[in-house]
Design a protein around this motif. Structure first.
Motif, PDB file in Angstrom:
ATOM      1  N   VAL A  89       0.835  -1.203   0.000  1.00  0.00           N
ATOM      2  CA  VAL A  89       0.000   0.000   0.000  1.00  0.00           C
ATOM      3  C   VAL A  89       0.870   1.252   0.000  1.00  0.00           C
ATOM      4  CG1 VAL A  89      -1.666   1.334   1.363  1.00  0.00           C
ATOM      5  CG2 VAL A  89      -1.996  -1.134   1.033  1.00  0.00           C
ATOM      6  N   ARG A  90       1.905   1.264   0.827  1.00  0.00           N
ATOM      7  CA  ARG A  90       2.810   2.421   0.867  1.00  0.00           C
ATOM      8  C   ARG A  90       3.500   2.629  -0.476  1.00  0.00           C
ATOM      9  NH1 ARG A  90       6.833   1.634   5.387  1.00  0.00           N
ATOM     10  NH2 ARG A  90       7.620   3.611   4.596  1.00  0.00           N
ATOM     11  N   LEU A  91       3.964   1.531  -1.066  1.00  0.00           N
ATOM     12  CA  LEU A  91       4.653   1.636  -2.345  1.00  0.00           C
ATOM     13  C   LEU A  91       3.715   2.138  -3.444  1.00  0.00           C
ATOM     14  CD1 LEU A  91       7.413   1.202  -3.626  1.00  0.00           C
ATOM     15  CD2 LEU A  91       6.734  -1.156  -4.103  1.00  0.00           C
ATOM     16  N   LEU A  92       2.497   1.617  -3.465  1.00  0.00           N
ATOM     17  CA  LEU A  92       1.515   2.078  -4.450  1.00  0.00           C
ATOM     18  C   LEU A  92       1.217   3.568  -4.320  1.00  0.00           C
ATOM     19  CD1 LEU A  92      -1.036  -0.842  -4.640  1.00  0.00           C
ATOM     20  CD2 LEU A  92       0.201   0.188  -6.557  1.00  0.00           C
ATOM     21  N   ARG A  93       1.163   4.048  -3.097  1.00  0.00           N
ATOM     22  CA  ARG A  93       0.907   5.480  -2.889  1.00  0.00           C
ATOM     23  C   ARG A  93       2.059   6.336  -3.413  1.00  0.00           C
ATOM     24  NH1 ARG A  93      -1.750   4.828   3.047  1.00  0.00           N
ATOM     25  NH2 ARG A  93      -3.878   4.469   2.324  1.00  0.00           N
ATOM     26  N   GLN A  94       3.251   5.760  -3.434  1.00  0.00           N
ATOM     27  CA  GLN A  94       4.420   6.523  -3.873  1.00  0.00           C
ATOM     28  C   GLN A  94       4.723   6.350  -5.363  1.00  0.00           C
ATOM     29  OE1 GLN A  94       7.468   5.295  -1.143  1.00  0.00           O
ATOM     30  NE2 GLN A  94       6.640   6.539   0.515  1.00  0.00           N
ATOM     31  N   SER A  95       4.440   5.137  -5.881  1.00  0.00           N
ATOM     32  CA  SER A  95       4.725   4.886  -7.291  1.00  0.00           C
ATOM     33  C   SER A  95       3.997   3.627  -7.743  1.00  0.00           C
ATOM     34  CB  SER A  95       6.227   4.712  -7.514  1.00  0.00           C
ATOM     35  OG  SER A  95       6.474   4.285  -8.835  1.00  0.00           O
ATOM     36  N   THR A  96       2.966   3.804  -8.516  1.00  0.00           N
ATOM     37  CA  THR A  96       2.241   2.650  -9.053  1.00  0.00           C
ATOM     38  C   THR A  96       3.182   1.761  -9.848  1.00  0.00           C
ATOM     39  OG1 THR A  96       0.209   3.933  -9.156  1.00  0.00           O
ATOM     40  CG2 THR A  96       0.295   1.951 -10.509  1.00  0.00           C
ATOM     41  N   GLU A  97       4.074   2.363 -10.621  1.00  0.00           N
ATOM     42  CA  GLU A  97       4.997   1.601 -11.463  1.00  0.00           C
ATOM     43  C   GLU A  97       5.959   0.736 -10.657  1.00  0.00           C
ATOM     44  OE1 GLU A  97       3.407   5.110 -13.431  1.00  0.00           O
ATOM     45  OE2 GLU A  97       4.557   4.932 -11.581  1.00  0.00           O
ATOM     46  N   ALA A  98       6.324   1.159  -9.479  1.00  0.00           N
ATOM     47  CA  ALA A  98       7.288   0.409  -8.655  1.00  0.00           C
ATOM     48  C   ALA A  98       6.747  -0.952  -8.222  1.00  0.00           C
ATOM     49  CB  ALA A  98       7.685   1.228  -7.430  1.00  0.00           C
ATOM     50  N   MET A  99       5.426  -1.105  -8.223  1.00  0.00           N
ATOM     51  CA  MET A  99       4.836  -2.384  -7.792  1.00  0.00           C
ATOM     52  C   MET A  99       5.186  -3.541  -8.716  1.00  0.00           C
ATOM     53  SD  MET A  99       3.367  -2.684  -4.897  1.00  0.00           S
ATOM     54  CE  MET A  99       2.374  -4.146  -5.145  1.00  0.00           C
ATOM     55  N   ILE A 100       5.723  -3.247  -9.896  1.00  0.00           N
ATOM     56  CA  ILE A 100       6.160  -4.322 -10.793  1.00  0.00           C
ATOM     57  C   ILE A 100       7.246  -5.168 -10.115  1.00  0.00           C
ATOM     58  CG2 ILE A 100       7.945  -2.951 -11.970  1.00  0.00           C
ATOM     59  CD1 ILE A 100       5.645  -5.512 -13.667  1.00  0.00           C
ATOM     60  N   HIS A 101       7.919  -4.614  -9.130  1.00  0.00           N
ATOM     61  CA  HIS A 101       9.006  -5.317  -8.447  1.00  0.00           C
ATOM     62  C   HIS A 101       8.553  -6.052  -7.189  1.00  0.00           C
ATOM     63  CE1 HIS A 101      11.794  -3.602 -11.234  1.00  0.00           C
ATOM     64  NE2 HIS A 101      11.305  -2.401 -10.994  1.00  0.00           N
ATOM     65  N   ALA A 102       7.266  -6.043  -6.915  1.00  0.00           N
ATOM     66  CA  ALA A 102       6.749  -6.751  -5.745  1.00  0.00           C
ATOM     67  C   ALA A 102       6.117  -8.068  -6.202  1.00  0.00           C
ATOM     68  CB  ALA A 102       5.714  -5.886  -5.025  1.00  0.00           C
ATOM     69  N   PRO A 103       6.354  -9.143  -5.521  1.00  0.00           N
ATOM     70  CA  PRO A 103       7.195  -9.233  -4.332  1.00  0.00           C
ATOM     71  C   PRO A 103       8.681  -9.159  -4.699  1.00  0.00           C
ATOM     72  CG  PRO A 103       6.458 -11.423  -4.959  1.00  0.00           C
ATOM     73  CD  PRO A 103       5.781 -10.445  -5.893  1.00  0.00           C
ATOM     74  N   ILE A 104       9.463  -8.741  -3.732  1.00  0.00           N
ATOM     75  CA  ILE A 104      10.914  -8.721  -3.911  1.00  0.00           C
ATOM     76  C   ILE A 104      11.425 -10.111  -3.550  1.00  0.00           C
ATOM     77  CG2 ILE A 104      13.069  -7.667  -3.146  1.00  0.00           C
ATOM     78  CD1 ILE A 104      11.441  -5.077  -2.713  1.00  0.00           C
ATOM     79  N   ARG A 105      12.404 -10.576  -4.298  1.00  0.00           N
ATOM     80  CA  ARG A 105      12.778 -11.986  -4.232  1.00  0.00           C
ATOM     81  C   ARG A 105      14.128 -12.241  -3.582  1.00  0.00           C
ATOM     82  NH1 ARG A 105      10.583 -10.209  -8.592  1.00  0.00           N
ATOM     83  NH2 ARG A 105      12.545  -9.909  -9.666  1.00  0.00           N
ATOM     84  N   PHE A 106      14.152 -13.329  -2.816  1.00  0.00           N
ATOM     85  CA  PHE A 106      15.397 -13.944  -2.360  1.00  0.00           C
ATOM     86  C   PHE A 106      15.701 -15.078  -3.328  1.00  0.00           C
ATOM     87  CE2 PHE A 106      13.870 -12.112   1.619  1.00  0.00           C
ATOM     88  CZ  PHE A 106      15.036 -11.571   2.149  1.00  0.00           C
ATOM     89  N   TYR A 107      16.979 -15.396  -3.457  1.00  0.00           N
ATOM     90  CA  TYR A 107      17.407 -16.437  -4.384  1.00  0.00           C
ATOM     91  C   TYR A 107      18.337 -17.391  -3.632  1.00  0.00           C
ATOM     92  CZ  TYR A 107      19.094 -18.207  -8.958  1.00  0.00           C
ATOM     93  OH  TYR A 107      19.413 -18.959 -10.052  1.00  0.00           O
ATOM     94  N   VAL A 108      17.925 -18.640  -3.492  1.00  0.00           N
ATOM     95  CA  VAL A 108      18.739 -19.650  -2.819  1.00  0.00           C
ATOM     96  C   VAL A 108      19.293 -20.584  -3.888  1.00  0.00           C
ATOM     97  CG1 VAL A 108      18.809 -21.476  -1.077  1.00  0.00           C
ATOM     98  CG2 VAL A 108      17.273 -19.507  -0.763  1.00  0.00           C
ATOM     99  N   THR A 109      20.612 -20.714  -3.904  1.00  0.00           N
ATOM    100  CA  THR A 109      21.265 -21.563  -4.897  1.00  0.00           C
ATOM    101  C   THR A 109      22.179 -22.565  -4.197  1.00  0.00           C
ATOM    102  OG1 THR A 109      22.975 -19.859  -5.153  1.00  0.00           O
ATOM    103  CG2 THR A 109      21.197 -19.890  -6.777  1.00  0.00           C
ATOM    104  N   GLU A 110      22.191 -23.772  -4.739  1.00  0.00           N
ATOM    105  CA  GLU A 110      23.078 -24.821  -4.227  1.00  0.00           C
ATOM    106  C   GLU A 110      24.420 -24.712  -4.944  1.00  0.00           C
ATOM    107  OE1 GLU A 110      22.821 -29.555  -3.248  1.00  0.00           O
ATOM    108  OE2 GLU A 110      21.764 -28.816  -5.024  1.00  0.00           O
TER     109      GLU A 110
END
Length: 154
Positions: A89-110
């Protein structure tokens, strides 16, 4: 005779083909944490740390299982998307376009040696094109760093 020879060759091949995959290398804007944990342990520790720091696991994906079903063996590989509605909600209020990056991802690699690495692109790097989202990005940097610290701890 040719059919028999073909059948013998076919059955002599390994059941799974192992594909070479390089260990992850740090890139600009990435936070990379090598660990002594095995892949499955680090995935679970990351999921647990995400919840402990007020985010939710929103998505998970990885090619390892599907590749195995195709007879291809690759190292463990999992992307875990984390976010929560408060930040959304906070991100949307600041930049609708920024929501393309949600969710933000962790990457686990072996890794080749059986250990695993936890990586993520810093939220401030992902959200840098959206100047109005700088305060949310900074706060998310802190949350993601805390999650990573807990996940990789011994």
């Amino acid at each position: 005779m040719l059919r028999l020879l073909f059948a013998l060759i076919l059955f002599a091949l390994p059941a799974t083909a192992q594909e070479d995959v390089a260990d992850l290398s740090p890139l600009p804007g990435w936070e990379v944490h090598a660990t002594d944990h095995d892949f499955n342990t680090l995935v679970q520790r990351t999921r647990d740390a995400i919840g402990a720091h007020g985010l939710a696991v929103v998505t998970q994906a990885g090619p390892t299982g599907a590749a195995a079903r195709r007879g291809i063996e690759i190292p463990g590989n999992r992307v875990i998307g984390a976010f929560n509605n408060h930040f959304a909600v906070r991100l949307l209020r600041q930049s609708t376009e920024a929501m393309i990056h949600a969710p933000i991802r962790f990457y686990v690699t072996e890794n080749a040696d059986g250990t695993a690495t936890l990586s993520y692109i810093a939220p401030s790097t992902l959200l840098s094109p959206y100047e109005t989202a700088a305060d949310v990005a900074s706060e998310l940097d802190d949350v993601f760093a805390a999650i990573a610290q807990d996940a990789v701890a011994r």
